[in-house]
Design a protein around this motif. Structure first.
Motif, PDB file in Angstrom:
ATOM      1  N   VAL A 164       0.851  -1.189   0.000  1.00 57.95           N
ATOM      2  CA  VAL A 164       0.000   0.000   0.000  1.00 57.95           C
ATOM      3  C   VAL A 164       0.880   1.231   0.000  1.00 57.95           C
ATOM      4  O   VAL A 164       1.923   1.257   0.662  1.00 57.95           O
ATOM      5  CB  VAL A 164      -0.913   0.005   1.245  1.00 57.95           C
ATOM      6  CG1 VAL A 164      -1.725   1.300   1.314  1.00 57.95           C
ATOM      7  CG2 VAL A 164      -1.834  -1.203   1.246  1.00 57.95           C
ATOM      8  N   VAL A 165       0.486   2.248  -0.766  1.00 58.46           N
ATOM      9  CA  VAL A 165       1.170   3.529  -0.716  1.00 58.46           C
ATOM     10  C   VAL A 165       0.156   4.584  -0.282  1.00 58.46           C
ATOM     11  O   VAL A 165      -1.025   4.519  -0.652  1.00 58.46           O
ATOM     12  CB  VAL A 165       1.807   3.895  -2.074  1.00 58.46           C
ATOM     13  CG1 VAL A 165       0.767   3.999  -3.180  1.00 58.46           C
ATOM     14  CG2 VAL A 165       2.616   5.185  -1.962  1.00 58.46           C
ATOM     15  N   ARG A 166       0.630   5.532   0.496  1.00 59.07           N
ATOM     16  CA  ARG A 166      -0.276   6.551   1.050  1.00 59.07           C
ATOM     17  C   ARG A 166       0.341   7.930   0.826  1.00 59.07           C
ATOM     18  O   ARG A 166       1.500   8.164   1.174  1.00 59.07           O
ATOM     19  CB  ARG A 166      -0.486   6.291   2.541  1.00 59.07           C
ATOM     20  CG  ARG A 166      -1.511   7.182   3.216  1.00 59.07           C
ATOM     21  CD  ARG A 166      -1.683   6.740   4.662  1.00 59.07           C
ATOM     22  NE  ARG A 166      -2.267   5.404   4.753  1.00 59.07           N
ATOM     23  CZ  ARG A 166      -2.063   4.565   5.768  1.00 59.07           C
ATOM     24  NH1 ARG A 166      -1.286   4.919   6.777  1.00 59.07           N
ATOM     25  NH2 ARG A 166      -2.646   3.376   5.779  1.00 59.07           N
ATOM     26  N   LEU A 167      -0.431   8.831   0.237  1.00 58.51           N
ATOM     27  CA  LEU A 167      -0.018  10.217   0.076  1.00 58.51           C
ATOM     28  C   LEU A 167      -0.317  10.943   1.381  1.00 58.51           C
ATOM     29  O   LEU A 167      -1.476  11.251   1.690  1.00 58.51           O
ATOM     30  CB  LEU A 167      -0.766  10.863  -1.095  1.00 58.51           C
ATOM     31  CG  LEU A 167      -0.481  12.350  -1.357  1.00 58.51           C
ATOM     32  CD1 LEU A 167       0.980  12.575  -1.698  1.00 58.51           C
ATOM     33  CD2 LEU A 167      -1.392  12.876  -2.466  1.00 58.51           C
ATOM     34  N   ALA A 168       0.722  11.199   2.178  1.00 65.22           N
ATOM     35  CA  ALA A 168       0.523  11.772   3.504  1.00 65.22           C
ATOM     36  C   ALA A 168       1.842  12.304   4.041  1.00 65.22           C
ATOM     37  O   ALA A 168       2.909  12.044   3.483  1.00 65.22           O
ATOM     38  CB  ALA A 168      -0.063  10.729   4.458  1.00 65.22           C
ATOM     39  N   ASP A 169       1.755  13.038   5.137  1.00 63.44           N
ATOM     40  CA  ASP A 169       2.911  13.613   5.817  1.00 63.44           C
ATOM     41  C   ASP A 169       3.258  12.733   7.007  1.00 63.44           C
ATOM     42  O   ASP A 169       2.484  12.632   7.958  1.00 63.44           O
ATOM     43  CB  ASP A 169       2.566  15.035   6.274  1.00 63.44           C
ATOM     44  CG  ASP A 169       3.725  15.762   6.922  1.00 63.44           C
ATOM     45  OD1 ASP A 169       4.722  15.109   7.277  1.00 63.44           O
ATOM     46  OD2 ASP A 169       3.631  16.996   7.094  1.00 63.44           O
ATOM     47  N   SER A 170       4.417  12.082   6.957  1.00 65.68           N
ATOM     48  CA  SER A 170       4.782  11.119   7.994  1.00 65.68           C
ATOM     49  C   SER A 170       5.003  11.754   9.358  1.00 65.68           C
ATOM     50  O   SER A 170       5.129  11.043  10.360  1.00 65.68           O
ATOM     51  CB  SER A 170       6.044  10.352   7.574  1.00 65.68           C
ATOM     52  OG  SER A 170       5.754   9.486   6.506  1.00 65.68           O
ATOM     53  N   ARG A 171       5.044  13.076   9.435  1.00 67.33           N
ATOM     54  CA  ARG A 171       5.122  13.742  10.734  1.00 67.33           C
ATOM     55  C   ARG A 171       3.792  13.665  11.474  1.00 67.33           C
ATOM     56  O   ARG A 171       3.737  13.901  12.683  1.00 67.33           O
ATOM     57  CB  ARG A 171       5.551  15.196  10.561  1.00 67.33           C
ATOM     58  CG  ARG A 171       6.972  15.362  10.046  1.00 67.33           C
ATOM     59  CD  ARG A 171       7.273  16.804   9.701  1.00 67.33           C
ATOM     60  NE  ARG A 171       6.406  17.283   8.626  1.00 67.33           N
ATOM     61  CZ  ARG A 171       6.432  18.520   8.129  1.00 67.33           C
ATOM     62  NH1 ARG A 171       7.300  19.401   8.617  1.00 67.33           N
ATOM     63  NH2 ARG A 171       5.623  18.873   7.152  1.00 67.33           N
ATOM     64  N   GLU A 172       2.715  13.337  10.741  1.00 67.43           N
ATOM     65  CA  GLU A 172       1.392  13.165  11.341  1.00 67.43           C
ATOM     66  C   GLU A 172       1.213  11.698  11.708  1.00 67.43           C
ATOM     67  O   GLU A 172       1.445  10.810  10.883  1.00 67.43           O
ATOM     68  CB  GLU A 172       0.299  13.601  10.364  1.00 67.43           C
ATOM     69  CG  GLU A 172       0.455  15.028   9.857  1.00 67.43           C
ATOM     70  CD  GLU A 172       0.267  16.053  10.966  1.00 67.43           C
ATOM     71  OE1 GLU A 172      -0.459  15.740  11.941  1.00 67.43           O
ATOM     72  OE2 GLU A 172       0.835  17.161  10.872  1.00 67.43           O
ATOM     73  N   ALA A 173       0.806  11.436  12.937  1.00 68.83           N
ATOM     74  CA  ALA A 173       0.745  10.063  13.448  1.00 68.83           C
ATOM     75  C   ALA A 173      -0.116   9.155  12.587  1.00 68.83           C
ATOM     76  O   ALA A 173       0.233   7.999  12.327  1.00 68.83           O
ATOM     77  CB  ALA A 173       0.252  10.063  14.890  1.00 68.83           C
TER      78      ALA A 173
END
Length: 364
Positions: A208-217
């Motif tokens: 799975v790939v997720r478009l997100a900011d890894s600084r957000e839990a």
């Protein structure tokens, strides 16, 4: 691994890419059946592809829509016939509603090619959920711009680099000064050649790939509550590398961005100071620790660029302080090789390569 098995890793060249052997060798030698892999800075999906090759599930997270699209194409399970059928369907059934008209676009692509690209772009923005479309989008991203070939065309653009998009004013002057005009490329022929190269074989194991900011839990939360990650294998941005989106602006346009260079740093690790940079990385490591198994291992490849007065090893050590992870081993990973590794690739002129490091850590 055979060339046919690993070919898909090259579907779209990208500036910041570590070699496939880095995550692949770790997982082949050390991972157990059923392990789950996390990369919170997945970039072009090398770690996720390596996990797929050895039969492991994975999650890749990146804040760049270009990176997420490339990674998704490496996790798709489809056939050459399905990809070509989808391409023909889009080109036959759609009309492009918006085609960029500035001078750059007139010199960058032949009108028939640009029309086809806009049809694909608009189709994918409406729906890119099937594996065939995800794979087709990755193919087009990889062929979007690059050098002219001596035999048959491999790229859709006028003469360009393939790893980054040139800025419009410079590119236009370059083409005009040399009399280089865009050619009427057979779009379907390019897609067919690339589909056969990259999707001749594919594993049922995916990720799975997720478009997100890894600084957000929540960005690193696994797909199911009971899943815990056994491995974190990643290479975060090096301190001072802030041009991911501007350098990939043409591909960023294709996945929904503006048709001009966008100089923003939204959802990116901050580079205002070494301390702020380390603090942002620390938050990512803490988020990863919260979703990992007790005996999970983390491997970080990290280095620096020569125009930043910050020691890479000090930075990564600082980021791991009070992060929930304990450093167990630090190994030199050699120096950055032009065009293949991060440190030199971001510089337009050659520089003295800096040593990169592989930092191994375990949960505290």
């Amino acid at each position: 691994m055979s060339t046919a098995q690993t070919a898909l890793n090259g579907i779209c060249p990208y500036f910041t890419m570590f070699p496939l052997d880095f995550p692949l060798n770790i997982l082949k030698r050390r991972a157990q059946a059923g392990d789950v892999v996390l990369d919170p800075f997945c970039g072009r999906g090398t770690t996720n592809f390596a996990a797929r090759l050895v039969g492991l599930r994975s999650l890749g997270v990146d804040s760049s829509p270009v990176a997420a699209a490339i990674t998704a194409s490496k996790l798709a399970t489809t056939t050459v016939d399905d990809i070509l059928a989808e391409a023909r369907r889009i080109l036959t059934e759609r009309e492009a509603r918006h085609i960029p008209t500035s001078e750059f676009w007139q010199w960058a692509f032949h009108p028939t090619v640009l029309d086809a690209l806009c049809r694909f772009r608009e189709a994918f923005l409406e729906d890119c959920t099937t594996d065939a479309r995800i794979a087709l989008r990755g193919i087009v991203l990889g062929a979007l711009h690059g050098p002219k070939q001596k035999t048959f065309p491999s790229y859709f653009s006028n003469q360009c680099p393939r790893t980054y998009a040139p800025k419009p004013a410079y590119a236009t002057r370059f083409w005009q000064g040399r009399g280089l005009v865009p050619e009427p490329i057979d779009v379907l022929a390019v897609i067919e050649r690339r589909a056969k190269r990259y999707y001749g074989t594919s594993s049922d194991i995916t990720g799975v790939v997720r478009l997100a900011d890894s600084r957000e839990a929540e960005a690193l939360q696994p797909e199911t509550p009971e899943t815990r990650f056994d491995w974190v294998i990643t290479s975060p941005p090096y301190y001072g590398m802030r041009t991911y989106i501007p350098d990939q602006w043409l591909r960023n346009w294709f996945v929904g961005g503006p048709d001009a260079v966008e100089y923003t740093n939204r959802a990116q690790i901050v580079h205002s100071s070494p301390e702020d940079f380390a603090a942002d990385l620390r938050q990512v490591w803490r988020n990863a620790e919260n979703v990992c198994a007790e005996d999970a291992k983390m491997v970080i490849r990290f280095g620096g660029i020569t125009d930043r007065r910050a020691d890479p090893l000090d930075l990564i050590k600082s980021s791991l302080s009070d992060s929930g992870w304990r450093i167990t081993t630090i190994r030199e990973a050699g120096t950055a090789t032009e065009g293949k590794r991060q440190a030199d690739a971001f510089l337009r002129t050659k520089s003295k390569p800096m040593v990169e490091y592989d930092v191994w850590a375990m949960r505290v």
